[in-house]
Design an enzyme around this catalytic site. Structure first.
Site, PDB file in Angstrom:
ATOM      1  CG  ASP A   1      -2.125   0.771   1.006  1.00  0.00           C
ATOM      2  OD1 ASP A   1      -2.467   0.853  -0.092  1.00  0.00           O
ATOM      3  OD2 ASP A   1      -2.673   1.172   2.048  1.00  0.00           O
TER       4      ASP A   1
ATOM      5  CG  HIS B   1      -0.269   1.859  -9.528  1.00  0.00           C
ATOM      6  ND1 HIS B   1      -0.432   1.580  -8.331  1.00  0.00           N
ATOM      7  CD2 HIS B   1      -1.117   2.859  -9.798  1.00  0.00           C
ATOM      8  CE1 HIS B   1      -1.555   1.739  -7.837  1.00  0.00           C
ATOM      9  NE2 HIS B   1      -2.187   2.612  -8.846  1.00  0.00           N
TER      10      HIS B   1
ATOM     11  CG  LEU C   1       9.642 -17.093  -3.319  1.00  0.00           C
ATOM     12  CD1 LEU C   1       9.536 -17.148  -1.889  1.00  0.00           C
ATOM     13  CD2 LEU C   1      10.369 -15.611  -3.894  1.00  0.00           C
TER      14      LEU C   1
END
Length: 240
Positions: free
Chosen positions: A2, A19, A113
């Protein structure tokens, strides 16, 4: 993840610029997990509620999503990262859905991962889909209602094949979960920071891990019980 919009606003730049800056922080987070031996990372990229944002911003996010898939997937595959997406895909364009499927297929065999991208995702939506799946099995006679318990429902939510998250990190200064992994976070340690997502660096992530390491995870037990389980001289074997 955020704070992209506020990061851009403080610089008097369009939200789309924020963004793009946030996409760089994603790489920082992935690099950190690989360096630290963390085996699963779930990023809340786009919520089911985010479709209600201005059309221009949603369009910019979709373009960024496509660019990231085109740019990053081969490198993630080379580094042993498995990529998968959770959420409702039907609202994405066919082009994006095809790229999602291709990324998952390419990296499916990787085990260093597990990188899970929550896109068009909502925790309530996730639980509702799990309940709907169980209801369909009951209606078809494959399952009896009495057989449904927490363990069974837990097999139908997203990421059911992974352990529950140990640590939840939210950047940007908001102190709420915002419909993210509601089922999965039941006993997860929560950590919040004022740092905006584009400003995320390894120092912030190390701070989060230090805070996590100082927590006592009791899972409903007493502190004495947890301490006893961790001592081989009291219990015969240590709890891993």
């Amino acid at each position: 993840m955020d704070g992209n919009g506020r990061w851009a606003a403080r610089r008097r730049r369009p939200r789309a610029i924020g963004h793009r800056a946030g996409a760089r922080a994603v790489n920082t987070c992935i690099d950190f997990c690989l360096d630290q031996g963390i085996e699963a990372l779930t990023l809340f990229a786009f919520s089911s509620e985010n479709w209600g944002r201005p059309e221009e911003e949603v369009g910019a996010l979709m373009k960024l999503f496509i660019a990231a898939l085109d740019r990053e997937v081969e490198e993630l595959h080379r580094r042993g990262v498995r990529v998968r997406f959770i959420g409702e895909r039907s609202r994405f364009s066919a082009d994006i859905r095809a790229r999602m499927q291709a990324a998952e297929a390419l990296t499916a065999g990787n085990g260093r991962l597990s990188l899970n991208i929550a896109a068009s995702y909502g925790g309530r939506q996730d639980i509702a889909a799990a309940a709907r799946s169980l209801a369909e099995d009951v209606a078809a006679g494959r399952l009896q209602p009495a057989q449904i318990d927490e363990a069974v429902l837990g097999t139908r939510v997203a990421l059911a094949d992974l352990p529950a998250p140990d640590l939840f990190i939210r950047t940007g200064g908001d102190y709420r979960i915002s419909n993210f992994l509601l089922w999965q976070l039941a006993y997860t340690e929560l950590w919040f920071t004022e740092t905006l997502w584009p400003e995320l660096d390894t120092a912030v992530l190390h701070e989060a891990l230090r805070a996590y390491a100082g927590r006592e995870r009791r899972f409903g037990l007493t502190g004495e019980q947890v301490a006893g389980r961790a001592r081989p001289d009291l219990q015969g074997s240590a709890t891993p």
